[in-house]
Design a protein around this motif. Structure first.
Motif, PDB file in Angstrom:
ATOM      1  N   GLY A 182      -6.906  -9.232  38.722  1.00  0.00           N
ATOM      2  CA  GLY A 182      -6.863  -9.437  40.160  1.00  0.00           C
ATOM      3  C   GLY A 182      -7.773  -8.469  40.885  1.00  0.00           C
ATOM      4  O   GLY A 182      -8.871  -8.140  40.425  1.00  0.00           O
ATOM      5  N   ASP A 183      -7.308  -7.961  42.020  1.00  0.00           N
ATOM      6  CA  ASP A 183      -8.105  -7.060  42.853  1.00  0.00           C
ATOM      7  C   ASP A 183      -7.809  -5.600  42.573  1.00  0.00           C
ATOM      8  O   ASP A 183      -8.110  -4.737  43.397  1.00  0.00           O
ATOM      9  CB  ASP A 183      -7.845  -7.346  44.339  1.00  0.00           C
ATOM     10  N   GLY A 184      -7.243  -5.288  41.393  1.00  0.00           N
ATOM     11  CA  GLY A 184      -6.876  -3.916  41.044  1.00  0.00           C
ATOM     12  C   GLY A 184      -8.002  -2.937  41.290  1.00  0.00           C
ATOM     13  O   GLY A 184      -9.115  -3.321  41.590  1.00  0.00           O
ATOM     14  N   TYR A 239       1.438  -3.370  34.001  1.00  0.00           N
ATOM     15  CA  TYR A 239       1.369  -3.415  35.470  1.00  0.00           C
ATOM     16  C   TYR A 239       1.627  -2.043  36.067  1.00  0.00           C
ATOM     17  O   TYR A 239       2.676  -1.439  35.820  1.00  0.00           O
ATOM     18  CB  TYR A 239       2.383  -4.419  36.002  1.00  0.00           C
ATOM     19  N   SER A 240       0.669  -1.544  36.874  1.00  0.00           N
ATOM     20  CA  SER A 240       0.793  -0.185  37.404  1.00  0.00           C
ATOM     21  C   SER A 240      -0.203   0.016  38.527  1.00  0.00           C
ATOM     22  O   SER A 240      -1.312   0.529  38.320  1.00  0.00           O
ATOM     23  CB  SER A 240       0.546   0.838  36.281  1.00  0.00           C
ATOM     24  N   PRO A 241       0.138  -0.418  39.757  1.00  0.00           N
ATOM     25  CA  PRO A 241      -0.780  -0.212  40.869  1.00  0.00           C
ATOM     26  C   PRO A 241      -1.240   1.241  40.975  1.00  0.00           C
ATOM     27  O   PRO A 241      -0.463   2.154  40.780  1.00  0.00           O
ATOM     28  CB  PRO A 241       0.067  -0.625  42.081  1.00  0.00           C
ATOM     29  N   ILE A 242      -2.505   1.417  41.251  1.00  0.00           N
ATOM     30  CA  ILE A 242      -3.229   2.686  41.367  1.00  0.00           C
ATOM     31  C   ILE A 242      -3.769   3.150  40.019  1.00  0.00           C
ATOM     32  O   ILE A 242      -4.937   3.508  39.897  1.00  0.00           O
ATOM     33  CB  ILE A 242      -2.377   3.800  42.021  1.00  0.00           C
ATOM     34  N   THR A 243      -2.933   3.153  38.971  1.00  0.00           N
ATOM     35  CA  THR A 243      -3.408   3.654  37.677  1.00  0.00           C
ATOM     36  C   THR A 243      -3.818   2.554  36.719  1.00  0.00           C
ATOM     37  O   THR A 243      -4.360   2.849  35.654  1.00  0.00           O
ATOM     38  CB  THR A 243      -2.321   4.515  36.994  1.00  0.00           C
ATOM     39  N   GLN A 244      -3.585   1.291  37.050  1.00  0.00           N
ATOM     40  CA  GLN A 244      -3.937   0.203  36.133  1.00  0.00           C
ATOM     41  C   GLN A 244      -5.455   0.020  36.103  1.00  0.00           C
ATOM     42  O   GLN A 244      -6.097  -0.068  37.152  1.00  0.00           O
ATOM     43  CB  GLN A 244      -3.252  -1.093  36.557  1.00  0.00           C
ATOM     44  N   LEU A 245      -6.023  -0.050  34.909  1.00  0.00           N
ATOM     45  CA  LEU A 245      -7.472  -0.096  34.739  1.00  0.00           C
ATOM     46  C   LEU A 245      -8.002  -1.452  34.310  1.00  0.00           C
ATOM     47  O   LEU A 245      -9.225  -1.654  34.277  1.00  0.00           O
ATOM     48  CB  LEU A 245      -7.901   0.957  33.704  1.00  0.00           C
TER      49      LEU A 245
END
Length: 365
Positions: free
Chosen positions: A238-240, A312-318
């Motif tokens: 997605g837009d991560g 799944y981990s907003p901010i740290t997901q690469l």
């Protein structure tokens, strides 16, 4: 805590009943972020259900100690604290016809896999066929590299591409007083693909991970089945990283388990997760969750068996995420006796003792 369950001698019966506790399912999910795998452990016995989950320095807050020759910019750690939400589904079975016993074995696993054998003594002579299920397992990255010391400390964990354990065909000894079980474990680590973790990527092919298997053997003249399980999922990025796509749990209606047994008691004889199999750069996984479970009589829906994982981990997901899972569920029909089960849970700190070993916590059940 479940009370100590002693061996029973049933009135009017010449056979001594035996009993065992084992795992029907287990899993963890990090509260805040996804992490490496340093230590993952679940087990259950008459003393209770226990677990320990460690995901590197970003869960323990440990600051690294680097040799002067190591570049801190490419061997960086991000000390922080996190805790895991842990579950363990357990079953306790008692029977005068099935002979149960328990043993443990440890293998040092790498990408090529490790094989061994476990012999479990029985409490009395048994008749029938032998089968084995997992009563507990642990992976622990705190082990020397195959190539010797390097800038990276393997105790901080790995980005796995594969985690697998299996129990082979159990065999009853000629004197009917022991069962031998072939055992196998594999652990492979992949690339982080991060500038700050170049020292990890330099040695991930040297990962060696001790794997402990707690095993319950059962010798039965009744029916049992070994049922293969296989599935997987792919999640887009997605837009991560700030807003990655959601990673919903699978629909268990798509992971049904079919058995011909009328009232089976379930356990696992093999578990095998593979991560990023199609990634051209050999990426390994940061894990937010990891689980396996099987239930022959859920409160709602059909019997199921499932292995699952997410990052799944907003901010740290690469990146996005993909996994495949295969396993073997063993279903045993108890001709006599009883089986009961429950769910043990806990919110666990990522805690190390004075020697740097994972602290194992007792779960509520």
């Amino acid at each position: 805590m479940h009370p100590l369950l002693a061996l029973l001698l049933l009135p009017g019966c010449g056979r001594e009943a035996t009993e065992a506790l084992w795992i029907q399912g287990a899993g963890f999910g990090w509260d805040l972020f996804n992490h490496r795998v340093s230590h993952a452990e679940w087990t259950v016995d008459e003393d209770g259900a226990r677990a320990a989950i460690i995901g590197g320095t970003s869960t323990t807050g440990v600051s690294p100690e680097l040799d002067a020759a190591c570049d801190p910019d490419t061997c960086d750690e991000l000390p922080f604290l996190d805790e895991s939400l842990v579950e363990l589904r357990w079953v306790h079975a008692t029977s005068e016809d099935v002979v149960f016993a328990r043993g443990s074995v440890e293998l040092v696993a790498d990408a090529d896999g490790a094989e061994g054998s476990l012999q479990v003594a029985l409490p009395r002579k048994a008749r029938g066929e032998a089968v084995a299920v997992l009563a507990g397992l642990s992976f622990d990255s705190n082990h020397p590299l195959s190539g010797g010391d390097a800038c990276y400390n393997p105790a901080y964990g790995w980005h796995p591409t594969r985690m697998a354990v299996s129990l082979g065909a159990a065999a009853l000894s000629d004197d009917r007083l022991a069962v031998t079980v072939p055992v196998h474990a594999t652990f492979a680590a992949g690339e982080s693909l991060e500038e700050i973790r170049q020292c990890v990527d330099a040695v991930n092919d040297q990962a060696q991970v001790p794997v402990r298997l707690d095993v319950v053997v059962a010798v039965t003249r009744g029916a049992f089945e070994q049922l293969p399980v296989s599935h997987g999922l792919t999640y887009s990025y997605g837009d991560g990283p700030a807003t990655p796509d959601e990673q919903p749990d699978p629909d268990l209606a798509d992971r049904t388990l079919s058995t011909t047994l009328a009232s089976p008691v379930l356990g696992w004889s093999a578990l095998d997760w593979t991560f990023y199999a199609s990634d051209p750069d050999g990426r390994g996984a940061y894990l937010r969750t990891l689980s396996f479970d099987a239930d022959a009589a859920p409160d709602a829906g059909a019997p199921y068996a499932s292995g699952h994982a997410t990052n799944y981990s907003p901010i740290t997901q690469l990146s996005g995420f993909e996994y495949s899972f295969s396993g073997t569920v063993t279903a045993i029909e108890l001709e006599s006796g009883s089986a009961e089960g429950g769910l043990a849970t806990g919110t666990l700190p990522a805690e190390l003792d004075a020697d740097g070993a994972a602290v194992v916590h007792t779960l509520d059940w």
